[in-house]
Design a protein around this motif. Structure first.
Motif, PDB file in Angstrom:
ATOM      1  N   SER A   4       0.848  -1.194   0.000  1.00 55.11           N
ATOM      2  CA  SER A   4       0.000   0.000   0.000  1.00 55.11           C
ATOM      3  C   SER A   4       0.879   1.238   0.000  1.00 55.11           C
ATOM      4  O   SER A   4       1.953   1.256   0.603  1.00 55.11           O
ATOM      5  CB  SER A   4      -0.890  -0.005   1.248  1.00 55.11           C
ATOM      6  N   SER A   5       0.422   2.284  -0.667  1.00 60.69           N
ATOM      7  CA  SER A   5       1.197   3.525  -0.704  1.00 60.69           C
ATOM      8  C   SER A   5       1.179   4.244   0.640  1.00 60.69           C
ATOM      9  O   SER A   5       1.882   5.213   0.835  1.00 60.69           O
ATOM     10  CB  SER A   5       0.668   4.451  -1.799  1.00 60.69           C
ATOM     11  N   THR A   6       0.361   3.750   1.592  1.00 58.55           N
ATOM     12  CA  THR A   6       0.317   4.387   2.903  1.00 58.55           C
ATOM     13  C   THR A   6       1.199   3.664   3.911  1.00 58.55           C
ATOM     14  O   THR A   6       1.227   4.030   5.067  1.00 58.55           O
ATOM     15  CB  THR A   6      -1.131   4.441   3.439  1.00 58.55           C
ATOM     16  N   ASP A   7       1.920   2.615   3.475  1.00 56.23           N
ATOM     17  CA  ASP A   7       2.826   1.911   4.381  1.00 56.23           C
ATOM     18  C   ASP A   7       3.869   2.874   4.908  1.00 56.23           C
ATOM     19  O   ASP A   7       4.288   3.796   4.224  1.00 56.23           O
ATOM     20  CB  ASP A   7       3.533   0.768   3.658  1.00 56.23           C
ATOM     21  N   HIS A   8       4.289   2.606   6.116  1.00 56.29           N
ATOM     22  CA  HIS A   8       5.322   3.421   6.739  1.00 56.29           C
ATOM     23  C   HIS A   8       6.611   2.626   6.822  1.00 56.29           C
ATOM     24  O   HIS A   8       6.596   1.404   6.948  1.00 56.29           O
ATOM     25  CB  HIS A   8       4.884   3.865   8.142  1.00 56.29           C
ATOM     26  N   LEU A   9       7.714   3.337   6.746  1.00 57.86           N
ATOM     27  CA  LEU A   9       9.030   2.713   6.787  1.00 57.86           C
ATOM     28  C   LEU A   9       9.832   3.307   7.942  1.00 57.86           C
ATOM     29  O   LEU A   9       9.749   4.512   8.212  1.00 57.86           O
ATOM     30  CB  LEU A   9       9.779   2.966   5.478  1.00 57.86           C
ATOM     31  N   THR A  10      10.620   2.481   8.569  1.00 60.43           N
ATOM     32  CA  THR A  10      11.524   2.977   9.612  1.00 60.43           C
ATOM     33  C   THR A  10      12.725   3.630   8.950  1.00 60.43           C
ATOM     34  O   THR A  10      12.974   3.449   7.755  1.00 60.43           O
ATOM     35  CB  THR A  10      12.018   1.825  10.506  1.00 60.43           C
ATOM     36  N   ILE A  11      13.504   4.341   9.734  1.00 59.14           N
ATOM     37  CA  ILE A  11      14.689   4.987   9.181  1.00 59.14           C
ATOM     38  C   ILE A  11      15.678   3.947   8.665  1.00 59.14           C
ATOM     39  O   ILE A  11      16.332   4.155   7.638  1.00 59.14           O
ATOM     40  CB  ILE A  11      15.337   5.955  10.204  1.00 59.14           C
ATOM     41  N   GLY A  12      15.756   2.807   9.340  1.00 60.22           N
ATOM     42  CA  GLY A  12      16.633   1.731   8.869  1.00 60.22           C
ATOM     43  C   GLY A  12      16.200   1.200   7.511  1.00 60.22           C
ATOM     44  O   GLY A  12      17.034   0.942   6.639  1.00 60.22           O
ATOM     45  N   GLU A  13      14.892   1.060   7.324  1.00 64.10           N
ATOM     46  CA  GLU A  13      14.381   0.589   6.035  1.00 64.10           C
ATOM     47  C   GLU A  13      14.650   1.612   4.936  1.00 64.10           C
ATOM     48  O   GLU A  13      15.033   1.253   3.827  1.00 64.10           O
ATOM     49  CB  GLU A  13      12.879   0.295   6.134  1.00 64.10           C
ATOM     50  N   VAL A  14      14.459   2.881   5.248  1.00 66.44           N
ATOM     51  CA  VAL A  14      14.699   3.935   4.253  1.00 66.44           C
ATOM     52  C   VAL A  14      16.177   3.995   3.898  1.00 66.44           C
ATOM     53  O   VAL A  14      16.533   4.102   2.718  1.00 66.44           O
ATOM     54  CB  VAL A  14      14.181   5.300   4.757  1.00 66.44           C
ATOM     55  N   THR A  15      17.033   3.882   4.884  1.00 63.73           N
ATOM     56  CA  THR A  15      18.474   3.870   4.638  1.00 63.73           C
ATOM     57  C   THR A  15      18.854   2.691   3.751  1.00 63.73           C
ATOM     58  O   THR A  15      19.621   2.841   2.796  1.00 63.73           O
ATOM     59  CB  THR A  15      19.239   3.822   5.975  1.00 63.73           C
ATOM     60  N   ARG A  16      18.305   1.520   4.049  1.00 64.91           N
ATOM     61  CA  ARG A  16      18.599   0.326   3.255  1.00 64.91           C
ATOM     62  C   ARG A  16      18.079   0.470   1.828  1.00 64.91           C
ATOM     63  O   ARG A  16      18.763   0.153   0.873  1.00 64.91           O
ATOM     64  CB  ARG A  16      17.961  -0.903   3.919  1.00 64.91           C
ATOM     65  N   ARG A  17      16.879   1.021   1.667  1.00 67.26           N
ATOM     66  CA  ARG A  17      16.260   1.151   0.339  1.00 67.26           C
ATOM     67  C   ARG A  17      16.928   2.221  -0.525  1.00 67.26           C
ATOM     68  O   ARG A  17      17.001   2.081  -1.732  1.00 67.26           O
ATOM     69  CB  ARG A  17      14.774   1.499   0.473  1.00 67.26           C
ATOM     70  N   THR A  18      17.393   3.298   0.091  1.00 66.91           N
ATOM     71  CA  THR A  18      17.919   4.431  -0.683  1.00 66.91           C
ATOM     72  C   THR A  18      19.440   4.498  -0.700  1.00 66.91           C
ATOM     73  O   THR A  18      20.008   5.155  -1.579  1.00 66.91           O
ATOM     74  CB  THR A  18      17.403   5.767  -0.120  1.00 66.91           C
ATOM     75  N   GLY A  19      20.094   3.894   0.279  1.00 65.56           N
ATOM     76  CA  GLY A  19      21.544   4.005   0.390  1.00 65.56           C
ATOM     77  C   GLY A  19      21.973   5.317   1.023  1.00 65.56           C
ATOM     78  O   GLY A  19      23.163   5.618   1.077  1.00 65.56           O
ATOM     79  N   VAL A  20      21.028   6.091   1.499  1.00 66.50           N
ATOM     80  CA  VAL A  20      21.322   7.387   2.116  1.00 66.50           C
ATOM     81  C   VAL A  20      21.501   7.179   3.622  1.00 66.50           C
ATOM     82  O   VAL A  20      20.631   6.599   4.274  1.00 66.50           O
ATOM     83  CB  VAL A  20      20.175   8.394   1.842  1.00 66.50           C
ATOM     84  N   PRO A  21      22.607   7.644   4.189  1.00 63.70           N
ATOM     85  CA  PRO A  21      22.819   7.477   5.630  1.00 63.70           C
ATOM     86  C   PRO A  21      21.768   8.216   6.454  1.00 63.70           C
ATOM     87  O   PRO A  21      21.212   9.236   6.022  1.00 63.70           O
ATOM     88  CB  PRO A  21      24.200   8.093   5.876  1.00 63.70           C
ATOM     89  N   ALA A  22      21.530   7.708   7.649  1.00 61.41           N
ATOM     90  CA  ALA A  22      20.540   8.315   8.537  1.00 61.41           C
ATOM     91  C   ALA A  22      20.854   9.782   8.807  1.00 61.41           C
ATOM     92  O   ALA A  22      19.948  10.623   8.862  1.00 61.41           O
ATOM     93  CB  ALA A  22      20.464   7.532   9.853  1.00 61.41           C
ATOM     94  N   SER A  23      22.134  10.106   8.938  1.00 61.89           N
ATOM     95  CA  SER A  23      22.504  11.508   9.210  1.00 61.89           C
ATOM     96  C   SER A  23      22.063  12.420   8.067  1.00 61.89           C
ATOM     97  O   SER A  23      21.617  13.552   8.299  1.00 61.89           O
ATOM     98  CB  SER A  23      24.006  11.626   9.445  1.00 61.89           C
ATOM     99  N   ALA A  24      22.180  11.942   6.828  1.00 61.06           N
ATOM    100  CA  ALA A  24      21.735  12.737   5.680  1.00 61.06           C
ATOM    101  C   ALA A  24      20.217  12.865   5.677  1.00 61.06           C
ATOM    102  O   ALA A  24      19.683  13.938   5.362  1.00 61.06           O
ATOM    103  CB  ALA A  24      22.226  12.115   4.378  1.00 61.06           C
ATOM    104  N   LEU A  25      19.515  11.808   6.033  1.00 58.91           N
ATOM    105  CA  LEU A  25      18.054  11.879   6.107  1.00 58.91           C
ATOM    106  C   LEU A  25      17.620  12.917   7.140  1.00 58.91           C
ATOM    107  O   LEU A  25      16.692  13.695   6.892  1.00 58.91           O
ATOM    108  CB  LEU A  25      17.457  10.507   6.453  1.00 58.91           C
TER     109      LEU A  25
END
Length: 161
Positions: A4-25
């Motif tokens: 679903s497009s309303t699913d939520h992601l944790t910061i760890g999931e976003v970091t893993r999916r995008t390759g962007v470090p948490a500090s940059a997020l």
């Protein structure tokens, strides 16, 4: 598995999916480029549509597009829900114009790189021909022939191009 497009992601999931470090997020969040909510444990939660914004940030950085330009484009998008296709089309039309302008600037730079860029150095033969006596200084500081957009002194009638 349908997502679903309303699913939520944790910061760890976003970091893993995008390759962007948490500090940059965190930085992008402080700059208003992306948005998060907090869960019951006070952890950052990202809506899935933020992945697209983050991906565009990655691409923009690679292309040398300033974050301020990106922020201006993102300011027209909703932050609390996924943008519509019309929203993205509007933003992409704006970006397309900006990229066309950048392309023109790069083409001008490529063309003038070995010639006179109007910086006032007068160290090349072309400069002596195209900018005799450093007359371009009247148009402003720096490489006036490559400015974005070129600055012109309204009291002078440019005939050199």
């Amino acid at each position: 598995m349908q997502v679903s497009s309303t699913d939520h992601l944790t910061i760890g999931e976003v970091t893993r999916r995008t390759g962007v470090p948490a500090s940059a997020l965190h930085f992008y969040e402080r700059k208003g480029l992306i948005f998060t909510t907090r869960n019951g444990g006070n952890q950052r939660i990202y809506e899935r549509h933020m992945l697209r914004r983050i991906s565009l940030i990655i691409v923009a950085k690679r292309l040398g597009i300033p974050l301020a330009d990106l922020a201006a484009a993102f300011a027209t998008l909703p932050g609390d829900h996924a943008p519509t296709q019309e929203d993205w089309q509007r933003v992409s039309r704006t970006w397309k114009r900006q990229l066309q302008e950048r392309r023109q600037i790069l083409e001008n730079l490529e063309h003038e790189l070995t010639g006179c860029i109007g910086c006032g150095c007068l160290s090349m033969k072309a400069c002596a021909l195209l900018n005799p006596y450093d007359t371009l200084q009247e148009d402003g500081p720096g490489p006036v022939r490559l400015q974005d957009p070129p600055r012109r002194n309204p009291s002078r009638r440019a005939t050199r191009r």
